[in-house]
Design a protein around this motif. Structure first.
Motif, mmCIF file in Angstrom:
data_model
loop_
_atom_site.group_PDB
_atom_site.id
_atom_site.type_symbol
_atom_site.label_atom_id
_atom_site.label_comp_id
_atom_site.label_asym_id
_atom_site.label_seq_id
_atom_site.Cartn_x
_atom_site.Cartn_y
_atom_site.Cartn_z
ATOM 1 N N SER A 100 0.910 -1.051 -0.106
ATOM 2 C CA SER A 100 0.114 0.148 -0.173
ATOM 3 C C SER A 100 0.763 1.176 0.004
ATOM 4 O O SER A 100 0.622 2.234 -0.454
ATOM 5 C CB SER A 100 -0.918 0.197 1.218
ATOM 6 N N VAL A 137 -6.338 4.394 2.694
ATOM 7 C CA VAL A 137 -7.429 3.800 1.876
ATOM 8 C C VAL A 137 -7.158 2.487 1.353
ATOM 9 O O VAL A 137 -7.821 1.496 1.502
ATOM 10 C CB VAL A 137 -8.018 4.849 1.131
ATOM 11 N N LEU A 138 -6.171 2.571 0.739
ATOM 12 C CA LEU A 138 -5.812 1.024 0.167
ATOM 13 C C LEU A 138 -5.359 0.177 1.110
ATOM 14 O O LEU A 138 -5.766 -0.999 1.124
ATOM 15 C CB LEU A 138 -4.585 1.456 -0.719
ATOM 16 N N LEU A 141 -8.533 -1.189 2.926
ATOM 17 C CA LEU A 141 -9.306 -1.887 2.203
ATOM 18 C C LEU A 141 -8.713 -3.467 1.920
ATOM 19 O O LEU A 141 -9.084 -4.640 2.285
ATOM 20 C CB LEU A 141 -9.389 -1.708 0.527
ATOM 21 N N ARG A 142 -7.165 -3.386 2.031
ATOM 22 C CA ARG A 142 -6.448 -4.655 2.107
ATOM 23 C C ARG A 142 -6.743 -5.309 3.307
ATOM 24 O O ARG A 142 -6.554 -6.545 3.292
ATOM 25 C CB ARG A 142 -5.101 -4.542 1.543
ATOM 26 N N VAL A 144 -9.082 -5.240 5.502
ATOM 27 C CA VAL A 144 -10.397 -5.772 5.789
ATOM 28 C C VAL A 144 -10.303 -7.389 4.880
ATOM 29 O O VAL A 144 -10.860 -8.068 5.478
ATOM 30 C CB VAL A 144 -11.334 -4.828 5.325
ATOM 31 N N ILE A 145 -9.820 -7.123 3.727
ATOM 32 C CA ILE A 145 -9.847 -8.383 2.826
ATOM 33 C C ILE A 145 -9.032 -9.487 3.479
ATOM 34 O O ILE A 145 -9.651 -10.786 3.615
ATOM 35 C CB ILE A 145 -9.275 -8.213 1.353
#
Length: 193
Positions: A100, A137-138, A141-142, A144-145
């Motif tokens: 990220s 933000v990136l 998102l990563r 959470v995945i």
């Protein structure tokens, strides 16, 4: 989706080999369409600098293809391999953090290349803010995945263990078994005293 594929398909048989070949052909068609969209964006948008309206549809089509692939790959588990242990989770989170930061740095560098090197304090502040927001933000998102993949693996492991202990019975029989085991433990502990 299957109805649409059956309507477009020339073969509606049950032969698995034929269906696999047909799916391969459809995926190749998608790759060719994506390649044409990318080529259109590169030639008309970057090389000849045509107005954005002329190549915007190709760009949107390209983003839709990429987004669809990412969603399908994430849902099927291709993007993120199975995460079973806490150590593996921490290792994967560290990897996502580094990636990220690298992507955020690349975005800032490309922005500076496009707009030029900032000359004022506020312009530099905007670049730093862009780096922080993009990276944050990136990474979020990563993260959470990765966390969802870990939780899914843990839930599957718990489900396997519970099915091993109680078999494939319903909740009522699991409750009965737990009650029976609890009763045995109480009786055994009462005998000790």
């Amino acid at each position: 989706m299957n109805n649409l594929r059956n309507r477009l398909s020339g073969v509606n048989g049950k032969n698995k080999r034929v269906k696999e070949k047909e799916q391969k052909i459809w995926s190749e068609i998608g790759m060719i369409a994506g390649a044409f969209a990318l080529l259109d964006v590169i030639i008309r948008g970057i090389m000849f600098e045509f107005p954005f309206k002329e190549w915007a549809a190709s760009l949107v089509f390209l983003f839709i293809i990429i987004l669809y692939y990412c969603i399908r790959a994430a849902a099927s588990g291709m993007l993120m391999p199975r995460i079973d242990t806490k150590e593996e989770l921490q290792k994967r989170v560290k990897q996502q953090r580094i990636e990220s930061i690298a992507v955020a740095f690349a975005v800032v560098v490309l922005t500076m290349y496009d707009r030029g090197i900032p000359h004022t304090f506020f312009a530099w502040l905007k670049m730093i803010l862009l780096f922080i927001v993009c990276g944050g933000v990136l990474f979020l998102l990563r993260y959470v995945i990765v966390k969802l993949a870990y939780r899914r693996a843990v839930k599957e492991e718990i489900k396997k263990k519970s099915s091993f202990l109680f078999g494939k019975r319903g909740k009522r029989s699991q409750f009965r078994a737990a009650f029976f085991i609890g009763t045995l433990i109480c009786i055994h502990s009462a005998k000790l005293f």
